[in-house]
Design a protein around this motif. Sequence first.
Motif, mmCIF file in Angstrom:
data_model
loop_
_atom_site.group_PDB
_atom_site.id
_atom_site.type_symbol
_atom_site.label_atom_id
_atom_site.label_comp_id
_atom_site.label_asym_id
_atom_site.label_seq_id
_atom_site.Cartn_x
_atom_site.Cartn_y
_atom_site.Cartn_z
ATOM 1 N N GLY A 148 12.487 19.139 38.977
ATOM 2 C CA GLY A 148 13.718 19.728 38.448
ATOM 3 C C GLY A 148 14.257 20.880 39.266
ATOM 4 O O GLY A 148 15.210 21.545 38.845
ATOM 5 N N SER A 149 13.709 21.116 40.451
ATOM 6 C CA SER A 149 14.101 22.303 41.222
ATOM 7 C C SER A 149 15.570 22.284 41.628
ATOM 8 O O SER A 149 16.219 23.334 41.669
ATOM 9 N N VAL A 150 16.121 21.098 41.928
ATOM 10 C CA VAL A 150 17.525 21.037 42.326
ATOM 11 C C VAL A 150 18.433 21.429 41.169
ATOM 12 O O VAL A 150 19.475 22.064 41.367
ATOM 13 N N PHE A 151 18.035 21.091 39.956
ATOM 14 C CA PHE A 151 18.813 21.482 38.780
ATOM 15 C C PHE A 151 18.717 22.984 38.545
ATOM 16 O O PHE A 151 19.714 23.649 38.227
ATOM 17 N N LYS A 152 17.516 23.526 38.712
ATOM 18 C CA LYS A 152 17.323 24.966 38.495
ATOM 19 C C LYS A 152 18.074 25.787 39.543
ATOM 20 O O LYS A 152 18.638 26.842 39.222
ATOM 21 N N LYS A 153 18.088 25.295 40.771
ATOM 22 C CA LYS A 153 18.806 26.008 41.829
ATOM 23 C C LYS A 153 20.292 26.062 41.523
ATOM 24 O O LYS A 153 20.947 27.104 41.686
ATOM 25 N N TYR A 154 20.854 24.935 41.092
ATOM 26 C CA TYR A 154 22.272 24.930 40.715
ATOM 27 C C TYR A 154 22.508 25.888 39.546
ATOM 28 O O TYR A 154 23.472 26.663 39.547
ATOM 29 N N ALA A 155 21.618 25.850 38.562
ATOM 30 C CA ALA A 155 21.777 26.677 37.367
ATOM 31 C C ALA A 155 21.817 28.160 37.713
ATOM 32 O O ALA A 155 22.573 28.929 37.117
ATOM 33 N N GLU A 156 21.003 28.562 38.669
ATOM 34 C CA GLU A 156 20.956 29.974 39.066
ATOM 35 C C GLU A 156 22.283 30.477 39.605
ATOM 36 O O GLU A 156 22.583 31.673 39.528
ATOM 37 N N GLY A 157 23.089 29.567 40.157
ATOM 38 C CA GLY A 157 24.358 29.973 40.748
ATOM 39 C C GLY A 157 25.538 29.980 39.790
ATOM 40 O O GLY A 157 26.646 30.373 40.167
ATOM 41 N N ALA A 199 19.552 14.449 34.542
ATOM 42 C CA ALA A 199 20.526 15.530 34.739
ATOM 43 C C ALA A 199 21.394 15.735 33.510
ATOM 44 O O ALA A 199 21.862 16.853 33.254
ATOM 45 N N VAL A 200 21.597 14.689 32.735
ATOM 46 C CA VAL A 200 22.433 14.766 31.533
ATOM 47 C C VAL A 200 22.000 15.911 30.636
ATOM 48 O O VAL A 200 22.827 16.691 30.144
ATOM 49 N N GLY A 201 20.698 16.032 30.396
ATOM 50 C CA GLY A 201 20.202 17.099 29.551
ATOM 51 C C GLY A 201 19.670 18.292 30.316
ATOM 52 O O GLY A 201 19.881 19.444 29.930
ATOM 53 N N LEU A 202 18.984 18.023 31.417
ATOM 54 C CA LEU A 202 18.290 19.106 32.116
ATOM 55 C C LEU A 202 19.237 20.112 32.756
ATOM 56 O O LEU A 202 18.945 21.311 32.779
ATOM 57 N N VAL A 203 20.373 19.652 33.266
ATOM 58 C CA VAL A 203 21.287 20.584 33.946
ATOM 59 C C VAL A 203 21.904 21.596 32.974
ATOM 60 O O VAL A 203 21.768 22.811 33.172
ATOM 61 N N PRO A 204 22.587 21.155 31.905
ATOM 62 C CA PRO A 204 23.154 22.157 30.992
ATOM 63 C C PRO A 204 22.098 23.032 30.333
ATOM 64 O O PRO A 204 22.326 24.236 30.124
ATOM 65 N N LEU A 205 20.940 22.464 30.029
ATOM 66 C CA LEU A 205 19.886 23.260 29.399
ATOM 67 C C LEU A 205 19.326 24.298 30.368
ATOM 68 O O LEU A 205 19.059 25.446 29.980
ATOM 69 N N ALA A 206 19.174 23.930 31.636
ATOM 70 C CA ALA A 206 18.700 24.895 32.640
ATOM 71 C C ALA A 206 19.706 26.024 32.814
ATOM 72 O O ALA A 206 19.328 27.190 32.974
ATOM 73 N N ILE A 207 20.982 25.685 32.773
ATOM 74 C CA ILE A 207 22.022 26.693 32.978
ATOM 75 C C ILE A 207 21.968 27.770 31.900
ATOM 76 O O ILE A 207 22.131 28.960 32.185
ATOM 77 N N VAL A 208 21.731 27.380 30.654
ATOM 78 C CA VAL A 208 21.735 28.373 29.572
ATOM 79 C C VAL A 208 20.399 29.095 29.440
ATOM 80 O O VAL A 208 20.270 30.026 28.639
#
Length: 400
Positions: free
Chosen positions: A37-46, A173-182
Amino acid sequence: MKYQHNFNPTISDEDIFEEIVIEKEDIGYYNLVHQDGSVFKKYAEGVKQKNIVVIGIGGSTLGTYAIYKFLKYSKNLSKKLYFLETTDPIDIKSKLENIELDDTLFIVISKSGTTIETISIFKYINSLIKCDKNNTLVITESDSKLSEYAKANEIMSFNIPKNVGGRFSVFSAVGLVPLAIVGIDIDQLLSGAKEMHDSFFSKTQTYERVLKKARFFVEYKNSFNINVVFSYSSRLEGFNKWYIQLWGESLGKIDINSTRQGLTPIGIIGPIDQHSFLQLIVEGRRDKTVTVIKVEDFDSNLVIPSVRLEGLEELDYIDGIEFSSLINEQADATIESINNLNDIPCDVISIDSVNEKSIAALMYEYELLTSVCAKFMYINAYDQPGVEAGKIILKQKLKK
């Protein structure tokens, strides 16, 4: 996660398990637990925006909402997550009135890329604010029309694997991206799901629970066709909605013998529905199974205070009891009352605490349960021709 049940059917599971192992090579949701999930977390950080608005419907939102609803009151989240998932104009307008659009990231999610509800809402958003690469993210299949739109407008996008159906996509990504962002820990989500995966495929506790339960549901489907999930926490309201879609859209099918199959899902919340639907369960027709879901640790120490209410002194015995203890005693009383009847199939799932691993484990186990039920019923859990027919009719009507 602890589990108890009061049904005990016996049939060999080997053939069904082998079918699942073979299916695992082509059906993508099984293996989402192994992803990085690192690519999702990296996007979320930005992501700088304080408001995150997910635009989608069905499998594009329900799983994410289930996890967010379960966790948000126990997390110190710096961002707010909203869902626009209906074409009801009142819902759209009322939600947007409370969101500062200039400080919002819009996440447009559609596996096909042409979901009418989703694109309709996205069009409306674009009439209020310019959606571009600075405030928009797309999650879709790699070759969809929505993906083409994102590329043409230099908008960041994440792919939904083609072999992962929408209602099974929460750990993509459907769930992991928005959840990582918040600010939700997606590594822990994947860890919880992976524990269930490993336990099932190594034929230990999860394997035994899932096979026993699925086998019972299918063997007794003509007697007990309604499956009630009785969740004793308002935190699980989102899970109930997700379960209803997962169960209904996956198992309501025509089998290989052209026979109509299906198990009817109902999701209710305790103790609220203890004062309504429980009456139907206890004294109504014996056509329902009941799964009670309890949360052992609510992460709350809210206590019933010792407040004297004149005329109600006979209830002073509740003073000092934690509300979390009260709701679990209510659940236990319901379970005991059902079991005392000896003719209502009932099982109990106890969630240890409110955290990422717990909700992910519960959801992944229900995905497994759905797949195994489908195998027993000789149906395809992963298509939805009944829904597609309505979509085709709608498009024809709108084009006129």
